[in-house]
Design an enzyme around this catalytic site. Structure first.
Site, PDB file in Angstrom:
ATOM      1  CD  GLU A 138      -0.745  -4.998   6.705  1.00 50.79           C
ATOM      2  OE1 GLU A 138      -0.601  -5.511   5.570  1.00 50.79           O
ATOM      3  OE2 GLU A 138      -1.151  -3.835   6.884  1.00 50.79           O
TER       4      GLU A 138
ATOM      5  CB  CYS B  29      -0.991  -0.050   1.150  1.00 48.99           C
ATOM      6  SG  CYS B  29      -2.443   0.963   0.821  1.00 48.99           S
TER       7      CYS B  29
ATOM      8  CG  HIS C 157      -3.347  -2.770   4.330  1.00 50.69           C
ATOM      9  ND1 HIS C 157      -2.542  -2.202   5.290  1.00 50.69           N
ATOM     10  CD2 HIS C 157      -3.771  -1.762   3.550  1.00 50.69           C
ATOM     11  CE1 HIS C 157      -2.476  -0.899   5.104  1.00 50.69           C
ATOM     12  NE2 HIS C 157      -3.221  -0.600   4.052  1.00 50.69           N
TER      13      HIS C 157
HETATM   14  N1  GLN Z   1      -3.355   6.526   0.763  1.00 53.93           N
HETATM   15  C1  GLN Z   1      -2.169   6.177   1.488  1.00 53.93           C
HETATM   16  C2  GLN Z   1      -0.947   6.938   0.970  1.00 53.93           C
HETATM   17  O1  GLN Z   1      -1.031   7.675   0.061  1.00 53.93           O
HETATM   18  C3  GLN Z   1      -1.902   4.694   1.425  1.00 53.93           C
HETATM   19  C4  GLN Z   1      -2.992   3.949   2.154  1.00 53.93           C
HETATM   20  C5  GLN Z   1      -2.529   2.746   2.868  1.00 53.93           C
HETATM   21  O2  GLN Z   1      -1.340   2.481   2.995  1.00 53.93           O
HETATM   22  N2  GLN Z   1      -3.477   2.018   3.380  1.00 53.93           N
HETATM   23  O3  GLN Z   1       0.112   6.762   1.491  1.00 53.93           O
END
Ligand code: GLN
Length: 195
Positions: free
Chosen positions: A178, A80, A176
């Protein structure tokens, strides 16, 4: 011997990754400073907020230090926000201007690009190398808009975009892994780090 894997612990989902990696047979430590990268076989860059992580890393130049270790052969798993920090290019990079990232993953990503109606969603993914679907939780996830290196392998797709990719020793997911009790992607990364 168990591979040594660090979890970047500036912000975000740290404890959950530590648990998943230990469960996969890795020896795990938190990383907050460049010296803590020493001797690691792999590093997880967790989800959270990429802009916050880039800012917190800047005073100790942790992002270029991670890139240096990656170039030396350490594996990196970006999830992410960690995918955003690992991507070679962020197409809406305004909030990250002036801050170093890791790079090394041949993709272009766009932050928060799944749109408000699907800002957070769950999906069961067919992942290359796994023999049954992997549950995946997406939270304000980045979209992989483009693949810029022929060495990038797409491992899974959702909503018409790649959501898990591998580029040499970099593994990345826009979700995610995890947050679900199915740790097969962590197992894959632990094996990649050991190899
Ligand atoms: N929107 C977040 C960012 O720009 C990432 C979201 C996340 O890691 N769940 O870093």
């Amino acid at each position: 011997m168990a591979p040594k894997i660090g979890v970047l612990a500036l912000q975000g989902a740290v404890a959950e990754h530590e648990r998943a990696l230990r469960d996969s047979g890795a020896e795990v430590r938190k990383v907050r400073r460049p010296a803590e990268l020493e001797g690691l076989d792999g590093l997880v860059v967790p989800g959270g907020e990429s802009t916050a992580m880039a800012r917190l890393a800047a005073p100790v130049q942790l992002m270029p230090a991670i890139r240096h270790r990656l170039d030396e052969g350490m594996a990196v798993f970006g999830t992410c926000a960690g995918l955003i920090l690992s991507a070679d290019k962020v197409s809406d990079a305004e909030a990250l201007v002036g801050f170093e990232r890791i790079g090394g993953l041949g993709v272009v990503v766009r932050r928060n690009a799944y749109g408000s109606q699907v800002h957070s969603f769950e999906d069961d993914l067919e992942v290359t190398g796994l023999d049954s679907p992997l549950p995946a939780v997406f939270i304000r996830a980045p979209v992989i808009e483009e693949i810029t290196s022929p060495s990038v392998e797409v491992l899974a797709e959702a909503h018409g975009h790649p959501v898990a990719v591998r580029h040499g020793r970099v593994l990345a997911a826009s979700f995610h892994p995890e947050l679900t009790p199915d740790y097969r992607l962590h197992q894959l990364f632990t094996d990649l780090s050991a190899g």
